[in-house]
Design a protein around this motif. Sequence first.
Motif, mmCIF file in Angstrom:
data_model
loop_
_atom_site.group_PDB
_atom_site.id
_atom_site.type_symbol
_atom_site.label_atom_id
_atom_site.label_comp_id
_atom_site.label_asym_id
_atom_site.label_seq_id
_atom_site.Cartn_x
_atom_site.Cartn_y
_atom_site.Cartn_z
ATOM 1 N N GLU A 143 0.641 -0.983 -7.967
ATOM 2 C CA GLU A 143 1.303 0.320 -7.954
ATOM 3 C C GLU A 143 1.471 0.776 -6.517
ATOM 4 O O GLU A 143 0.590 0.565 -5.684
ATOM 5 C CB GLU A 143 0.449 1.381 -8.655
ATOM 6 C CG GLU A 143 0.343 1.275 -10.137
ATOM 7 C CD GLU A 143 -0.456 2.427 -10.705
ATOM 8 O OE1 GLU A 143 0.118 3.212 -11.486
ATOM 9 O OE2 GLU A 143 -1.655 2.553 -10.350
ATOM 10 N N PRO A 151 3.208 7.555 -8.814
ATOM 11 C CA PRO A 151 4.109 6.428 -8.534
ATOM 12 C C PRO A 151 5.399 6.917 -7.891
ATOM 13 O O PRO A 151 5.913 7.985 -8.227
ATOM 14 C CB PRO A 151 4.380 5.835 -9.916
ATOM 15 C CG PRO A 151 3.253 6.296 -10.760
ATOM 16 C CD PRO A 151 2.850 7.641 -10.223
ATOM 17 N N SER A 152 5.909 6.130 -6.964
ATOM 18 C CA SER A 152 7.139 6.498 -6.273
ATOM 19 C C SER A 152 8.038 5.277 -6.159
ATOM 20 O O SER A 152 7.641 4.260 -5.591
ATOM 21 C CB SER A 152 6.824 7.039 -4.874
ATOM 22 O OG SER A 152 8.013 7.240 -4.152
ATOM 23 N N ASN A 153 9.243 5.395 -6.679
ATOM 24 C CA ASN A 153 10.227 4.311 -6.547
ATOM 25 C C ASN A 153 10.834 4.280 -5.158
ATOM 26 O O ASN A 153 11.472 3.301 -4.777
ATOM 27 C CB ASN A 153 11.336 4.469 -7.597
ATOM 28 C CG ASN A 153 10.803 4.257 -8.996
ATOM 29 O OD1 ASN A 153 9.870 3.491 -9.204
ATOM 30 N ND2 ASN A 153 11.382 4.957 -9.958
ATOM 31 N N GLU A 154 10.660 5.352 -4.404
ATOM 32 C CA GLU A 154 11.218 5.422 -3.055
ATOM 33 C C GLU A 154 10.345 4.710 -2.030
ATOM 34 O O GLU A 154 10.817 4.348 -0.963
ATOM 35 C CB GLU A 154 11.424 6.883 -2.661
ATOM 36 C CG GLU A 154 12.439 7.581 -3.539
ATOM 37 C CD GLU A 154 12.461 9.081 -3.310
ATOM 38 O OE1 GLU A 154 11.886 9.548 -2.315
ATOM 39 O OE2 GLU A 154 13.054 9.774 -4.151
ATOM 40 N N THR A 156 7.951 1.515 -0.807
ATOM 41 C CA THR A 156 7.865 0.077 -1.066
ATOM 42 C C THR A 156 6.633 -0.486 -0.380
ATOM 43 O O THR A 156 6.033 0.153 0.494
ATOM 44 C CB THR A 156 9.114 -0.656 -0.541
ATOM 45 O OG1 THR A 156 9.216 -0.428 0.876
ATOM 46 C CG2 THR A 156 10.376 -0.172 -1.232
#
Length: 174
Positions: A143, A151-154, A156
């Motif tokens: 994660e 959680p952050s999709n931005e 990486t």
Amino acid sequence: YRRGLRLIDAEVERVLAALDAAGVVDDTLVIIASDHGYEFDELGLGYIGHASNFSRWQLMSTLMLRWPGKEPMVYTHRSAHQDLPVTLLQEVFDCSNPPTEYASGKSLFDTVDWDWLVAGSYNAYAIVQPDKVVVTYPGGRTEVLDETYKPSNELTIDVPVVQDVMLEMTRFYQ
């Protein structure tokens, strides 16, 4: 919890008074440290206690030094437990070897923040960076969490940081 803290405070007071009564308080380095913090659901995610995540509330730990000859100061830079041995070896035992020969830390008095820290629990590991936490669980699930431990999709995974972490762990644990 507060009762426990009061008990600890009383014990610390007792130790310092005993050192003073023995006439050695000015020659004695006193170190008070905890292993990790305790969370009271500061992030609103239902975490209360310790060892359940890698949020800043559970990673922050107490470290107080009563160091004869040094002015009292409050340090706010990012440091880690592995910095304490380096500090003691350099400052108390006059070790002149580079810290990389015997440790994975640096002096606590070097006020430069760590770029990343490795943290571990009973069942997971994390790379902690200023803006994110990368948590790896058994089985390979990973994660990427933001500063609020969501959680952050931005965000990486930084491959160079992972490489640095692996190189340091390989170097230190060889």
